[in-house]
Design a protein around this motif. Structure first.
Motif, PDB file in Angstrom:
ATOM      1  N   GLU A  53       0.752  -1.322  -0.109  1.00 16.59           N
ATOM      2  CA  GLU A  53      -0.174  -0.011  -0.019  1.00 16.59           C
ATOM      3  C   GLU A  53       0.813   1.189   0.148  1.00 16.59           C
ATOM      4  OE1 GLU A  53      -3.240   0.260  -0.549  1.00 16.59           O
ATOM      5  OE2 GLU A  53      -3.741  -1.720  -0.440  1.00 16.59           O
ATOM      6  N   GLN A  54       1.987   1.115   0.527  1.00 15.73           N
ATOM      7  CA  GLN A  54       2.820   2.357   0.769  1.00 15.73           C
ATOM      8  C   GLN A  54       3.489   2.677  -0.627  1.00 15.73           C
ATOM      9  OE1 GLN A  54       5.838   2.631   4.043  1.00 15.73           O
ATOM     10  NE2 GLN A  54       4.262   1.289   5.268  1.00 15.73           N
ATOM     11  N   ILE A  55       3.806   1.460  -1.476  1.00 18.03           N
ATOM     12  CA  ILE A  55       4.264   1.558  -2.717  1.00 18.03           C
ATOM     13  C   ILE A  55       3.134   2.077  -3.777  1.00 18.03           C
ATOM     14  CG2 ILE A  55       5.320   0.238  -4.637  1.00 18.03           C
ATOM     15  CD1 ILE A  55       6.560  -1.583  -2.761  1.00 18.03           C
ATOM     16  N   ARG A  56       1.985   1.566  -3.187  1.00 15.97           N
ATOM     17  CA  ARG A  56       0.935   2.166  -4.247  1.00 15.97           C
ATOM     18  C   ARG A  56       0.675   3.508  -4.174  1.00 15.97           C
ATOM     19  NH1 ARG A  56      -4.069  -0.025  -5.867  1.00 15.97           N
ATOM     20  NH2 ARG A  56      -5.499   1.297  -6.289  1.00 15.97           N
ATOM     21  N   ASN A  57       0.821   4.277  -2.957  1.00 18.36           N
ATOM     22  CA  ASN A  57       0.660   5.579  -2.808  1.00 18.36           C
ATOM     23  C   ASN A  57       1.901   6.319  -3.698  1.00 18.36           C
ATOM     24  OD1 ASN A  57      -1.346   6.022  -1.297  1.00 18.36           O
ATOM     25  ND2 ASN A  57      -0.492   5.568   0.759  1.00 18.36           N
ATOM     26  N   ILE A  58       2.937   5.641  -3.363  1.00 21.28           N
ATOM     27  CA  ILE A  58       4.027   6.600  -4.403  1.00 21.28           C
ATOM     28  C   ILE A  58       3.849   6.552  -5.717  1.00 21.28           C
ATOM     29  CG2 ILE A  58       6.469   6.372  -5.120  1.00 21.28           C
ATOM     30  CD1 ILE A  58       7.241   4.855  -2.401  1.00 21.28           C
ATOM     31  N   ILE A  59       3.379   5.536  -6.309  1.00 21.45           N
ATOM     32  CA  ILE A  59       3.043   5.212  -7.758  1.00 21.45           C
ATOM     33  C   ILE A  59       1.922   6.031  -8.056  1.00 21.45           C
ATOM     34  CG2 ILE A  59       2.403   3.882  -9.756  1.00 21.45           C
ATOM     35  CD1 ILE A  59       3.746   1.528  -7.933  1.00 21.45           C
ATOM     36  N   VAL A  60       0.706   5.732  -7.545  1.00 22.43           N
ATOM     37  CA  VAL A  60      -0.596   6.360  -7.894  1.00 22.43           C
ATOM     38  C   VAL A  60      -1.079   7.726  -7.652  1.00 22.43           C
ATOM     39  CG1 VAL A  60      -3.080   5.802  -7.851  1.00 22.43           C
ATOM     40  CG2 VAL A  60      -1.449   4.115  -8.054  1.00 22.43           C
TER      41      VAL A  60
END
Ligand code: TYD
Length: 215
Positions: A53-60
């Motif tokens: 989810e943390q990675i998702r925030n960076i990407i999206v």
């Protein structure tokens, strides 16, 4: 090797461009499988774990996202997926669950490979490294014309366009076509469903593909 021994679990991934309706089809399938008392686990990509989810925030949602190069994007999606596979998907398959994944490695093949023009070989290698031997038993592509998908997205008032959804029509046409070509090349794993029709007819078609695998 991520999966260590024989198991009876099944991994079904759902793919498609924006507004294809895959998320609501997954919800319908979950309901059906739960009524049949099956052990069902759903995951979404990117995300599904705390690290993911943390990675998702960076990407999206990164406001400076437009500066992210496609190589970084590919590696971040792969990193989120590697975590999801080892933390959730593989253990669920080992205990015999049906795992439904809202996107999986084919999203990287199509979005980063075809959409962002990254070379196919490194994308495939990174995908393989991230998922190990955890490949889907079935991949359902919900296919809708780009205009239909984008119109659906615009109707969802709560969905502010994020970085990925700000892409133009040509990009999504490429994505759609990418999925269709991929599916044609791997007919033993892929099943394409026409997602233009109402949700109930789409659900029927999805079930036709899933039923033999789970009964
Ligand atoms: P999301 O809000 O989950 O969109 P959707 O409901 O369409 O799945 O955002 C995921 C976005 O990330 C979507 O535009 C597709 C993109 N994506 C990639 O580009 N590569 C990937 O490997 C994955 C998993 C997603």
């Amino acid at each position: 090797m991520v999966l260590k021994s024989k198991h009876t679990g099944k991994l079904i991934s759902f793919e498609g461009s924006e507004g294809s309706g895959k998320t609501s089809q997954i919800a319908r399938l979950v309901e059906r499988l739960q009524k049949m008392k099956r052990d069902v686990v759903t995951v979404r990509e990117p995300g599904g774990t705390e690290i993911g989810e943390q990675i998702r925030n960076i990407i999206v949602h990164n406001s400076k996202g437009d500066e992210m190069c496609p190589e970084t994007e590919l590696l971040l999606f792969a990193a989120a997926r590697a975590q999801l596979v080892r933390e959730i998907i593989a253990p669920a398959l080992m205990r015999g669950a049906i795992v439904l994944s809202d996107r999986y490695l084919d999203s990287s093949t199509v979005y980063q490979g075809i959409g962002r023009n990254l070379a196919a070989d490194p994308v495939a290698q990174i995908n393989r490294f991230a998922v190990g031997n955890v490949m889907p038993n079935l991949t359902i592509v919900i296919d809708v014309p780009t205009e239909v998908g984008l119109a659906r997205i615009r109707q969802r008032a709560s969905d502010l366009p994020d970085r990925m959804e700000r892409e133009n029509i040509d990009f999504y046409d490429k994505i759609r076509e990418g999925y269709l070509v991929l599916a044609k090349g791997l007919p033993e794993r892929f099943f394409v469903v026409d997602g233009k029709a109402d949700a109930a007819s789409t659900e029927k078609r999805v079930w036709e593909a899933v039923k033999p695998l789970v009964s």
